[in-house]
Design a protein around this motif. Structure first.
Motif, mmCIF file in Angstrom:
data_model
loop_
_atom_site.group_PDB
_atom_site.id
_atom_site.type_symbol
_atom_site.label_atom_id
_atom_site.label_comp_id
_atom_site.label_asym_id
_atom_site.label_seq_id
_atom_site.Cartn_x
_atom_site.Cartn_y
_atom_site.Cartn_z
ATOM 1 N N TYR A 1 1.272 -1.365 -0.101
ATOM 2 C CA TYR A 1 0.293 -0.015 0.294
ATOM 3 C C TYR A 1 0.713 0.877 0.112
ATOM 4 O O TYR A 1 0.461 1.528 -0.884
ATOM 5 C CB TYR A 1 -1.067 0.056 1.114
ATOM 6 C CG TYR A 1 -1.403 0.910 2.020
ATOM 7 C CD1 TYR A 1 -3.222 1.495 0.894
ATOM 8 C CD2 TYR A 1 -1.159 2.534 2.203
ATOM 9 C CE1 TYR A 1 -3.094 3.342 1.132
ATOM 10 C CE2 TYR A 1 -1.714 3.180 3.010
ATOM 11 C CZ TYR A 1 -2.772 3.703 2.123
ATOM 12 O OH TYR A 1 -3.334 4.698 2.549
ATOM 13 N N TRP B 1 -7.703 2.752 11.410
ATOM 14 C CA TRP B 1 -6.441 2.805 10.705
ATOM 15 C C TRP B 1 -7.001 2.645 8.921
ATOM 16 O O TRP B 1 -6.217 3.318 8.257
ATOM 17 C CB TRP B 1 -5.337 1.829 10.489
ATOM 18 C CG TRP B 1 -3.841 1.593 9.652
ATOM 19 C CD1 TRP B 1 -3.831 2.009 9.160
ATOM 20 C CD2 TRP B 1 -2.707 1.254 10.007
ATOM 21 N NE1 TRP B 1 -2.459 2.048 8.310
ATOM 22 C CE2 TRP B 1 -2.018 1.394 9.066
ATOM 23 C CE3 TRP B 1 -2.449 -0.358 10.652
ATOM 24 C CZ2 TRP B 1 -0.543 0.957 8.604
ATOM 25 C CZ3 TRP B 1 -1.486 -1.216 10.898
ATOM 26 C CH2 TRP B 1 -0.475 -0.437 9.614
ATOM 27 N N ALA B 2 -7.760 1.717 9.018
ATOM 28 C CA ALA B 2 -8.309 1.538 7.287
ATOM 29 C C ALA B 2 -9.472 2.401 6.974
ATOM 30 O O ALA B 2 -9.298 2.893 5.656
ATOM 31 C CB ALA B 2 -9.374 0.164 7.435
ATOM 32 N N TRP B 3 -9.225 3.856 7.901
ATOM 33 C CA TRP B 3 -10.900 4.190 7.713
ATOM 34 C C TRP B 3 -9.492 5.519 7.304
ATOM 35 O O TRP B 3 -10.430 6.821 6.000
ATOM 36 C CB TRP B 3 -10.704 4.918 8.988
ATOM 37 C CG TRP B 3 -11.880 6.009 9.611
ATOM 38 C CD1 TRP B 3 -12.827 6.269 7.729
ATOM 39 C CD2 TRP B 3 -11.311 7.427 10.228
ATOM 40 N NE1 TRP B 3 -13.324 7.728 8.533
ATOM 41 C CE2 TRP B 3 -12.449 8.806 9.605
ATOM 42 C CE3 TRP B 3 -10.958 7.725 11.119
ATOM 43 C CZ2 TRP B 3 -12.837 9.975 9.994
ATOM 44 C CZ3 TRP B 3 -11.310 9.065 11.665
ATOM 45 C CH2 TRP B 3 -11.752 10.154 10.954
ATOM 46 N N LEU C 1 -6.727 4.972 5.184
ATOM 47 C CA LEU C 1 -6.169 4.753 4.126
ATOM 48 C C LEU C 1 -6.106 5.811 2.997
ATOM 49 O O LEU C 1 -5.552 6.011 2.622
ATOM 50 C CB LEU C 1 -6.754 3.652 3.930
ATOM 51 C CG LEU C 1 -6.039 1.917 4.671
ATOM 52 C CD1 LEU C 1 -6.374 0.787 4.447
ATOM 53 C CD2 LEU C 1 -4.793 2.465 4.862
ATOM 54 N N ASN D 1 -7.912 -1.484 -0.102
ATOM 55 C CA ASN D 1 -6.762 -1.968 0.882
ATOM 56 C C ASN D 1 -8.210 -1.491 2.659
ATOM 57 O O ASN D 1 -7.771 -2.333 3.452
ATOM 58 C CB ASN D 1 -5.831 -1.397 1.254
ATOM 59 C CG ASN D 1 -4.546 -2.058 0.738
ATOM 60 O OD1 ASN D 1 -3.727 -3.440 0.787
ATOM 61 N ND2 ASN D 1 -4.365 -1.763 -0.692
ATOM 62 N N GLN D 2 -9.150 -1.115 2.213
ATOM 63 C CA GLN D 2 -10.073 -1.066 3.305
ATOM 64 C C GLN D 2 -9.925 -2.254 3.487
ATOM 65 O O GLN D 2 -10.112 -2.809 5.121
ATOM 66 C CB GLN D 2 -10.541 -0.097 2.936
ATOM 67 C CG GLN D 2 -10.134 1.751 2.988
ATOM 68 C CD GLN D 2 -11.415 2.511 3.227
ATOM 69 O OE1 GLN D 2 -11.878 2.848 2.094
ATOM 70 N NE2 GLN D 2 -11.604 3.892 3.905
ATOM 71 N N TRP D 3 -10.770 -3.075 2.809
ATOM 72 C CA TRP D 3 -11.586 -3.857 3.116
ATOM 73 C C TRP D 3 -10.719 -5.278 3.483
ATOM 74 O O TRP D 3 -11.349 -5.818 4.628
ATOM 75 C CB TRP D 3 -12.102 -4.541 1.642
ATOM 76 C CG TRP D 3 -13.356 -3.749 1.114
ATOM 77 C CD1 TRP D 3 -13.286 -3.381 0.028
ATOM 78 C CD2 TRP D 3 -14.415 -4.129 1.459
ATOM 79 N NE1 TRP D 3 -14.297 -2.611 -0.325
ATOM 80 C CE2 TRP D 3 -14.746 -2.961 0.147
ATOM 81 C CE3 TRP D 3 -15.254 -5.509 1.847
ATOM 82 C CZ2 TRP D 3 -16.591 -3.438 0.756
ATOM 83 C CZ3 TRP D 3 -16.641 -4.882 2.181
ATOM 84 C CH2 TRP D 3 -17.380 -4.060 1.359
ATOM 85 N N PHE E 1 -8.682 -3.798 5.435
ATOM 86 C CA PHE E 1 -7.634 -3.415 6.879
ATOM 87 C C PHE E 1 -8.437 -3.856 8.343
ATOM 88 O O PHE E 1 -8.772 -4.125 8.905
ATOM 89 C CB PHE E 1 -7.317 -2.114 6.943
ATOM 90 C CG PHE E 1 -5.291 -1.958 6.330
ATOM 91 C CD1 PHE E 1 -4.849 -2.320 7.527
ATOM 92 C CD2 PHE E 1 -5.233 -2.788 5.330
ATOM 93 C CE1 PHE E 1 -3.681 -1.424 7.772
ATOM 94 C CE2 PHE E 1 -3.639 -2.831 5.072
ATOM 95 C CZ PHE E 1 -2.861 -2.080 6.136
ATOM 96 N N TYR E 2 -10.153 -3.523 7.734
ATOM 97 C CA TYR E 2 -11.556 -3.664 8.400
ATOM 98 C C TYR E 2 -11.307 -4.707 9.158
ATOM 99 O O TYR E 2 -11.761 -5.187 10.059
ATOM 100 C CB TYR E 2 -12.278 -3.190 7.542
ATOM 101 C CG TYR E 2 -12.806 -2.086 8.038
ATOM 102 C CD1 TYR E 2 -12.819 -0.855 9.037
ATOM 103 C CD2 TYR E 2 -13.128 -1.112 6.688
ATOM 104 C CE1 TYR E 2 -12.969 -0.038 8.776
ATOM 105 C CE2 TYR E 2 -13.423 0.750 6.689
ATOM 106 C CZ TYR E 2 -13.368 0.703 7.539
ATOM 107 O OH TYR E 2 -13.319 2.124 7.799
#
Length: 556
Positions: free
Chosen positions: A311, A368-370, A372, A504-506, A508-509
């Motif tokens: 990422y 963190w996902a939120w 990205l 990548n959010q998917w 990390f969530y």
């Protein structure tokens, strides 16, 4: 025994156990601990160092994104498949001998990985020797931990194991930094650097006078084959789902076939007299809870190193060295919290540290996902640090508590169990999240290209190709022709990088969810602690068995 008691070193004075061939010579604890840390440092560094070099390897060797994931997973898969075997071999043939053998296999494989030729055989070459690297690590690690347990007195064992896991975690953090620096010279150096480390480990092992007590029992070869094949097939099916498709019979044949083999393995272990894994240890609720927490937390811990690195280099346009610094945010939190977790373990047991760690990790990965899609490392560092703190807080307490619950002080075997769980989870996590990332990236890129005027059918095919090759820095080689497809891609590079961040959010969530499930698993832990008297009694019984076997072997 009166007031004379064993310290876990083989006798009341800490001398080596009878039958070890080293009577009267107490092991040098400092040298032994240093030797084992050098031996395992290669194992932990190699879990993270390759992630930083992934784009450079892809570019030079012409691998696809899924091909690079297979290279990364080959190491983790071999670790998971052979860890139980490594722990059992350590108990049967002697911890020192197996550490040495595993280190030699590992370093030879490292040299061969760094010598991979370019061409069509490059991917197969890397997969083969990354797998043999994993085999060497699976031999060395459980034996190394068993050496630490055997040479450290019982009253110091908790602190020593906590220190061991904290330092091992610090070495994991060193991987990205070392990888970034070495990759700027040549990515091949990330494998060659293992050679001097292995030499130091072997020299210190020879100087430390480590006892080599063993349990001359029969090796459960059918069990070893079943567990290796079961784990391998299961992870292969999930890993290849992005290429074969979730509707492919081959995908489900591997996944279901692997699960069936693992079920047969469990049935076999319960019926054999000398199993590869004594499954009765899972009757201990605390041991089961420890392993469940390790499994779900490792679903996030190992994959985050690969996916965060890629990422950073794609969406943030970071160099390998800058990507290493990006990962350092995570490991700063990990390092500080790991020391805190060790202290909580000593004072209150494993459960409080695991509960707090899983809760912090879940929150950290979700936040963190939120962030990205902001494409700013500066905005993300507090949440990366929080995620790392959660993992660091729980890892040492869960691992140490599980090891302390060994049946008959069979530390090599129990370490084999816990590390099999962790590495299976790591391989599974990369496979699952890799599939999620490929599909999410393809879907978002397709939407972007369609919005640029590309026909839907053509956009779908191009999006799949972009998702497969995006980690190879496609912006370094933009299309040069003037067709509508090339024009759409050239005009969408910035959007594609943002699409990759959103995909990548998917991932990390998903990691946050894994930590949430790990928190629920901590509720199963009864909160009991292993008493010194119980552990000492198990160690004494184990030593008497070892002595009888060793004396019988000497007589023969």
């Amino acid at each position: 025994m009166g007031r004379t008691r064993s310290d876990g070193n083989g006798g009341p004075d800490g001398s080596a156990p009878r039958g070890s061939g080293r009577q009267g010579k107490a092991p040098n604890q400092t040298l032994a601990l240093a030797a084992m840390l050098f031996a395992v440092s290669m194992i932990f560094v190699d879990q993270t160092i390759v992630s930083i070099a992934a784009p450079s390897i892809i570019e030079e060797l012409g691998l696809s994104s899924s091909g690079m994931q297979r290279v990364v997973n080959a190491y983790l898969l071999a670790l998971a498949a052979f860890f139980a075997l490594g722990g059992r071999l350590a108990d049967i043939f002697g911890h020192r001998k197996v550490v040495v053998a595993g280190t030699l296999v590992f370093v030879l494989s490292s040299v061969l990985c760094g010598s991979v030729p370019t061409g069509s055989f490059a991917e197969s070459w890397l997969i083969i020797f990354r797998a043999t690297q994993g085999l060497g690590a699976a031999l060395a690690f459980p034996a190394a931990l068993a050496v630490v347990v055997s040479v450290v007195p019982l009253r110091q064992r908790g602190r020593a194991l906590a220190l061991f896991f904290v330092l091992a975690g610090a070495l994991t953090a060193l991987g990205p930094l070392l990888g970034g620096w070495l990759t700027s010279w040549t990515w091949r150096a990330i494998f060659w650097v293992n050679v001097p480390v292995a030499v130091v480990a072997l020299v210190l092992t020879a100087l430390a006078r480590i006892p080599d007590a063993r349990r001359p029992e029969r090796l459960d070869a059918p069990g070893a084959v079943l567990v290796a094949a079961g784990i391998g097939l299961n992870v292969l099916g999930i890993q290849q789902a992005s290429a074969w498709g979730w509707t492919s019979p081959a995908t489900w044949a591997c996944i279901i076939g692997g699960l069936v083999l693992l079920a047969i393995f469990c049935r076999h272990e319960l019926r054999t007299d000398e199993p590869l894994i004594k499954l009765r240890v899972f009757r201990d609720r605390a041991f089961t809870a420890d392993n469940l927490v390790l499994f779900f937390s490792t679903l996030a811990f190992v994959p985050v190193m690969f996916f965060a690195s890629v990422y950073a280099q794609i969406s943030l346009s970071s160099s390998p060295h800058q990507a290493a610094l990006y990962l350092l945010y995570f490991f700063l939190g990990f390092g500080f919290a790991a020391q805190w977790g060790g202290r909580i373990l000593d004072k209150r047991g494993a459960r409080p540290a695991m509960r707090l760690g899983t809760a912090l990790g879940c929150a950290g990965f979700a936040l963190w996902a939120w962030k990205l899609t902001d494409l700013s490392a500066h905005d993300q560092w507090p949440y990366a640090c929080l995620a790392g703190a959660g993992i660091g807080l729980l890892l040492s307490p869960a691992s140490t508590d599980a090891v302390n619950r060994a049946i008959g002080a069979s530390y090599g075997e129990v370490t084999g169990i816990t590390q099999t769980v962790r590495n299976y989870a790591g391989a599974l996590g990369i496979a699952v999240f890799g599939t999620v990332l490929t599909h999410a990236t393809a879907r978002r890129v397709e939407e972007t290209l369609t919005a640029k005027g590309l026909p839907e059918t053509e956009a779908r095919g191009v999006a799949h190709d972009v998702a497969e090759t995006i980690t190879g820095h496609p912006d370094d080689h933009p299309p040069t022709d003037d067709g509508p497809t090339a024009t759409a891609i050239r005009g969408s590079f910035e959007d594609i990088h943002r699409d990759f961040a959103a995909a990548n959010q998917w991932v990390f969530y998903g990691m946050a969810i894994a930590l949430g499930v790990a928190f629920l698993c901590t509720l199963l832990h009864p909160g009991t602690r292993v008493t010194g008297e119980a552990t000492e009694r198990e160690t004494e019984e184990s030593r008497e068995v070892q002595t009888r076997h060793s004396d019988a072997a000497s007589t023969l």
